[in-house]
Motif scaffolding. Structure first.
Motif, short mmCIF file in Angstrom:
data_model
loop_
_atom_site.label_atom_id
_atom_site.label_comp_id
_atom_site.label_asym_id
_atom_site.label_seq_id
_atom_site.Cartn_x
_atom_site.Cartn_y
_atom_site.Cartn_z
N VAL A 138 2.55 1.07 -13.01
CA VAL A 138 2.56 -0.36 -12.68
C VAL A 138 1.73 -0.58 -11.42
O VAL A 138 1.85 0.16 -10.44
N GLU A 139 0.87 -1.58 -11.44
CA GLU A 139 0.03 -1.87 -10.28
C GLU A 139 0.88 -2.39 -9.12
O GLU A 139 1.97 -2.93 -9.31
N ASP A 190 0.81 -1.22 0.00
CA ASP A 190 0.00 0.00 0.00
C ASP A 190 0.84 1.27 0.00
O ASP A 190 0.56 2.20 -0.77
N PHE A 191 1.86 1.31 0.85
CA PHE A 191 2.65 2.55 0.94
C PHE A 191 4.15 2.30 0.85
O PHE A 191 4.95 3.18 1.15
N GLY A 192 4.56 1.11 0.42
CA GLY A 192 5.97 0.79 0.32
C GLY A 192 6.69 1.57 -0.78
O GLY A 192 6.08 1.98 -1.77
N LEU A 193 7.99 1.77 -0.57
CA LEU A 193 8.79 2.55 -1.52
C LEU A 193 8.78 1.95 -2.91
O LEU A 193 8.63 2.66 -3.91
N PHE A 194 8.95 0.63 -3.01
CA PHE A 194 9.02 0.00 -4.32
C PHE A 194 7.74 0.22 -5.12
O PHE A 194 7.78 0.55 -6.31
N ASN A 195 6.61 0.01 -4.47
CA ASN A 195 5.34 0.19 -5.18
C ASN A 195 5.07 1.65 -5.50
O ASN A 195 4.41 1.95 -6.51
N LYS A 196 5.54 2.56 -4.67
CA LYS A 196 5.39 3.98 -4.97
C LYS A 196 6.16 4.35 -6.23
O LYS A 196 5.66 5.09 -7.09
#
Length: 294
Positions: free
Chosen positions: A143-144, A130-136
């Motif tokens: 990218v989802e 939800d709020f991780g650096l990689f996903n940000k």
């Protein structure tokens, strides 16, 4: 003083305490584990029933055990073919900087002295869907979100990256020390002859530090075979056993399930597998890296 040193009793007095500690904390536990591996002991009761090789047969016929062996092999392959080249590259880069070399060495070494629990929690936040650096960062490119630690496809590689981040700095310091011990005259002479930086690194530096690189690979293999703490903190072997290694498989049965005898049989198998892998590496590869004199 010289007369005292000729007395064999002097050497016995100095060696005996270390030898007794070696027997108490290394040899005795090994033989105790081997003995318990042939039992169905739960680790608590006084009744110890010997069941022969049943524990070993159970482990070797368990698909989950072989999945854990495969994951240990992933650790070894990742360490040897991805982590070690990164270690060499960063060591060469730091060795050639002119300013703040001490700062760089301290920065890369810092993760190695941090608690594994702290590192696991820290990277757990980085991998948070939800709020991780990689996903940000991935979200910036449309990218989802990826469920790094709960998706069987990504969980193991996430653990490998975290483990490499923790220990890469430790090995960089070792390799860097070997690079800095090479006489500068060799590099200067090659530079005068017209060798480029890449040529000096590949033709002079790398051959001269091969003994320490061999040690780094050996330590990486040994570390890969006993990896457990980072997995227990981050995934506990999940999802669905996709990040289980032999050590976490052993802990689950020896401690959580009170199958102490079976857990000891896994410990013996870990010891034997590690012994076989390290001996093969020594015989096939490490022996070629002879001691180098400058």
């Amino acid at each position: 003083m010289n007369k005292a040193l000729r007395n064999p009793l002097i050497y016995i007095v100095f060696v005996l305490p270390a030898f007794l500690l070696f027997l108490a904390f290394f040899i005795y536990p090994i033989f105790t584990a081997i003995d318990n591996s042939f039992t169905s002991w739960n680790g608590i009761s006084k009744d110890v029933n010997y069941i022969g090789f049943d524990n070993y047969a159970t482990a070797l016929h368990d698909a989950a055990f072989w999945k854990s062996v495969r994951n240990n092999l992933y650790f070894i392959l990742f360490s040897c073919f991805i982590q070690v080249p990164i270690i060499i590259l960063f060591s060469l880069l730091i060795a050639n900087v002119k300013r703040l070399k001490g700062l760089y060495k301290t920065a890369v070494f810092a993760p190695s002295i941090m608690s594994t629990a702290v590192i696991g929690i820290l990277w757990g936040f980085i991998y948070n869907p939800d709020f991780g650096l990689f996903n940000k960062v991935l979200g910036l490119f449309g990218v989802e979100s990826i469920y790094w630690l709960s998706d069987r496809k990504w969980a193991m590689i996430s653990i490998l990256i975290t483990n490499a981040w923790q220990w890469t700095g430790f090995y960089i310091v070792m390799v860097l020390a070997a690079i800095l011990s090479i006489p500068k005259e060799l590099d200067e002479a090659a530079a005068i002859d017209g060798a480029t930086g890449i040529q000096r690194a590949t033709k002079i530096t790398l051959p001269l530090i091969m003994p320490i690189i061999s040690v780094v690979i050996m330590l990486s293999i040994a570390g890969a075979m006993k990896a457990a703490d980072i997995i227990l903190v981050m995934t506990k072997g999940g999802p669905a056993g996709s990040t289980d290694v032999m050590a976490t498989y052993m802990i689950r049965y020896a401690i959580t399930s009170f199958k102490h005898g079976f857990g000891n049989s896994i410990a013996v198998l870990i010891f034997l597998f590690t012994l076989v892998v390290t001996v093969l590496y020594q015989v096939l590869i490490a022996r070629r890296n002879e001691r180098i004199e400058y």
